[in-house]
Design a protein around this motif. Structure first.
Motif, PDB file in Angstrom:
ATOM      1  N   ARG A  50       0.493  -1.477   0.123  1.00  0.00           N
ATOM      2  CA  ARG A  50      -0.103  -0.180   0.012  1.00  0.00           C
ATOM      3  C   ARG A  50       0.530   1.659   0.136  1.00  0.00           C
ATOM      4  NH1 ARG A  50      -5.161   1.110   1.446  1.00  0.00           N
ATOM      5  NH2 ARG A  50      -5.515   3.242   1.944  1.00  0.00           N
ATOM      6  N   ARG A  51       1.152   2.110  -1.045  1.00  0.00           N
ATOM      7  CA  ARG A  51       1.978   3.004  -1.436  1.00  0.00           C
ATOM      8  C   ARG A  51       0.752   4.425  -1.027  1.00  0.00           C
ATOM      9  NH1 ARG A  51       6.909   1.340  -2.694  1.00  0.00           N
ATOM     10  NH2 ARG A  51       7.215  -0.798  -1.883  1.00  0.00           N
ATOM     11  N   THR A  52       0.856   5.306  -0.028  1.00  0.00           N
ATOM     12  CA  THR A  52      -0.254   6.479  -0.240  1.00  0.00           C
ATOM     13  C   THR A  52       0.670   7.453  -0.559  1.00  0.00           C
ATOM     14  OG1 THR A  52       0.555   6.861   2.596  1.00  0.00           O
ATOM     15  CG2 THR A  52      -0.955   5.020   1.792  1.00  0.00           C
ATOM     16  N   THR A  53       0.139   8.271  -0.429  1.00  0.00           N
ATOM     17  CA  THR A  53       0.429   9.879  -1.051  1.00  0.00           C
ATOM     18  C   THR A  53       0.109  10.621   0.489  1.00  0.00           C
ATOM     19  OG1 THR A  53       0.388  12.074  -2.627  1.00  0.00           O
ATOM     20  CG2 THR A  53      -1.437  10.575  -2.674  1.00  0.00           C
ATOM     21  N   GLU A  54       0.882  11.997   0.630  1.00  0.00           N
ATOM     22  CA  GLU A  54       0.780  12.857   1.849  1.00  0.00           C
ATOM     23  C   GLU A  54      -0.388  14.064   0.419  1.00  0.00           C
ATOM     24  OE1 GLU A  54       0.557  13.715   4.626  1.00  0.00           O
ATOM     25  OE2 GLU A  54       1.776  11.423   4.225  1.00  0.00           O
ATOM     26  N   ASN A  55      -1.125  14.815   0.865  1.00  0.00           N
ATOM     27  CA  ASN A  55      -1.732  16.145   0.091  1.00  0.00           C
ATOM     28  C   ASN A  55      -0.729  17.352  -0.298  1.00  0.00           C
ATOM     29  OD1 ASN A  55      -4.449  14.767   0.757  1.00  0.00           O
ATOM     30  ND2 ASN A  55      -4.412  15.632   2.593  1.00  0.00           N
ATOM     31  N   ALA A  56       0.451  16.790   0.052  1.00  0.00           N
ATOM     32  CA  ALA A  56       1.502  18.014  -0.637  1.00  0.00           C
ATOM     33  C   ALA A  56       2.395  17.496  -0.585  1.00  0.00           C
ATOM     34  CB  ALA A  56       0.910  19.546   0.221  1.00  0.00           C
ATOM     35  N   PRO A  57       3.369  18.499  -1.554  1.00  0.00           N
ATOM     36  CA  PRO A  57       4.650  17.501  -1.251  1.00  0.00           C
ATOM     37  C   PRO A  57       5.269  17.261  -0.086  1.00  0.00           C
ATOM     38  CG  PRO A  57       4.384  19.367  -3.031  1.00  0.00           C
ATOM     39  CD  PRO A  57       3.558  18.820  -2.611  1.00  0.00           C
ATOM     40  N   THR A  58       6.189  16.573   0.132  1.00  0.00           N
ATOM     41  CA  THR A  58       7.198  16.212   1.385  1.00  0.00           C
ATOM     42  C   THR A  58       8.161  16.421   1.101  1.00  0.00           C
ATOM     43  OG1 THR A  58       7.750  14.235   0.449  1.00  0.00           O
ATOM     44  CG2 THR A  58       5.912  14.107   1.839  1.00  0.00           C
ATOM     45  N   LYS A  59       9.468  16.990   2.494  1.00  0.00           N
ATOM     46  CA  LYS A  59      10.404  17.372   2.690  1.00  0.00           C
ATOM     47  C   LYS A  59      11.857  16.530   1.894  1.00  0.00           C
ATOM     48  CE  LYS A  59      13.734  20.023   4.473  1.00  0.00           C
ATOM     49  NZ  LYS A  59      14.552  20.691   6.425  1.00  0.00           N
ATOM     50  N   SER A  60      10.874  15.406   2.084  1.00  0.00           N
ATOM     51  CA  SER A  60      12.429  14.056   1.500  1.00  0.00           C
ATOM     52  C   SER A  60      12.336  14.104  -0.317  1.00  0.00           C
ATOM     53  CB  SER A  60      12.046  13.070   2.211  1.00  0.00           C
ATOM     54  OG  SER A  60      10.087  12.156   2.510  1.00  0.00           O
ATOM     55  N   GLY A  61      10.722  14.224  -0.473  1.00  0.00           N
ATOM     56  CA  GLY A  61      10.334  14.359  -2.050  1.00  0.00           C
ATOM     57  C   GLY A  61      11.524  15.016  -2.939  1.00  0.00           C
ATOM     58  N   VAL A  62      11.346  16.369  -2.855  1.00  0.00           N
ATOM     59  CA  VAL A  62      12.048  17.603  -3.046  1.00  0.00           C
ATOM     60  C   VAL A  62      13.230  17.708  -2.604  1.00  0.00           C
ATOM     61  CG1 VAL A  62      11.860  20.242  -2.716  1.00  0.00           C
ATOM     62  CG2 VAL A  62       9.872  19.079  -2.698  1.00  0.00           C
ATOM     63  N   VAL A  63      13.443  17.646  -1.754  1.00  0.00           N
ATOM     64  CA  VAL A  63      15.007  17.219  -1.680  1.00  0.00           C
ATOM     65  C   VAL A  63      15.793  16.318  -1.983  1.00  0.00           C
ATOM     66  CG1 VAL A  63      16.773  16.571   0.622  1.00  0.00           C
ATOM     67  CG2 VAL A  63      15.391  17.639   1.032  1.00  0.00           C
TER      68      VAL A  63
END
Length: 236
Positions: free
Chosen positions: A23-36
């Motif tokens: 189960r691979r969910t998503t937050e409602n906004a970009p995460t810091k780990s994703g942008v970094v």
């Protein structure tokens, strides 16, 4: 200190902070780990490189167009044994637009600006299957603080979405920011410690929510009342 603003827009985005197993969910906004991770890839860093300097940047994101959550099912076979893997659920944000920004040392932020304009590794919005639909940069780095930059940037939502919100010229948007020292906030496990595929590690980050108001660039000007020449005559 400088701030680098970015626009994150695409048909699909997925920003997981607690994805496990099938189960691979998503937050409602970009995460810091994703942008970094996106910035590290633009610089050409390998996954085994130390992300400490990028993780130390202050991070914020503004939700310009929240998008719609969608779910997909994915099947796969083991590369070696060819055995079918369990069906997994993948969640995405469709038609979302965000303004993300990082604040830090002028030299590092300047290098990141050059990197996103000419990335070594192609950027993606959380997952490799989610390419951006626009150039990432919103212009050169600008002086901070981070909060003022997120308040001052023009609304980046798509024209069709702006038309659907055209009841008022002032639009209230949500901004999610790294909490300042001593400030309480919601905890999110998205502060990267290691991107090494053999042992990915993430620490907790305190996040505060704020409301910012932007101007709709397409809003009509206030209507001027019709001129009535009889008003100049006075009378009862």
């Amino acid at each position: 200190m400088s701030v680098l603003p970015l626009v994150l827009a695409g048909p699909l985005q997925s920003w997981g902070s607690a994805s496990r197993f099938a189960r691979r969910t998503t937050e409602n906004a970009p995460t810091k780990s994703g942008v970094v991770g996106l910035l590290a890839a633009a610089l050409g860093r390998e996954r085994t490189a130390d992300p400490t300097d990028l993780a130390a940047l202050r991070f914020g994101v503004r939700i310009d167009q929240p998008g719609v959550r969608v779910r997909d099912y994915q099947t796969a076979r083991h590369l070696v044994t060819d055995v079918s893997m369990p069906v997994s659920e993948r969640f995405y944000l469709a038609d979302a637009v965000f303004v993300a920004a990082v604040e830090g040392d002028d030299e590092l932020v300047g290098a990141l600006y050059d990197a996103v304009r000419s990335p070594v590794f192609l950027p993606y919005l959380g997952r490799r299957s989610c390419p951006p639909s626009r150039p990432l940069d919103l212009g050169q780095p600008v002086p901070g603080p981070l909060e003022d930059v997120l308040r001052g940037l023009p609304w980046q939502a798509a024209p069709w979405f702006r038309r659907s919100k055209r009841s008022t010229p002032d639009i209230a948007l949500t901004a999610l920011l790294d909490a300042q020292g001593g400030t309480d906030g919601d905890l999110l496990r998205d502060l990267p410690v290691s991107f090494d595929p053999r042992h990915r590690r993430y620490a907790l980050r305190a996040v505060t929510a704020d409301s910012v108001t932007v101007r709709d660039p397409d809003a009509r000007r206030e209507r001027i009342p019709d001129h009535d020449p009889l008003l100049a005559l006075g009378g009862d």
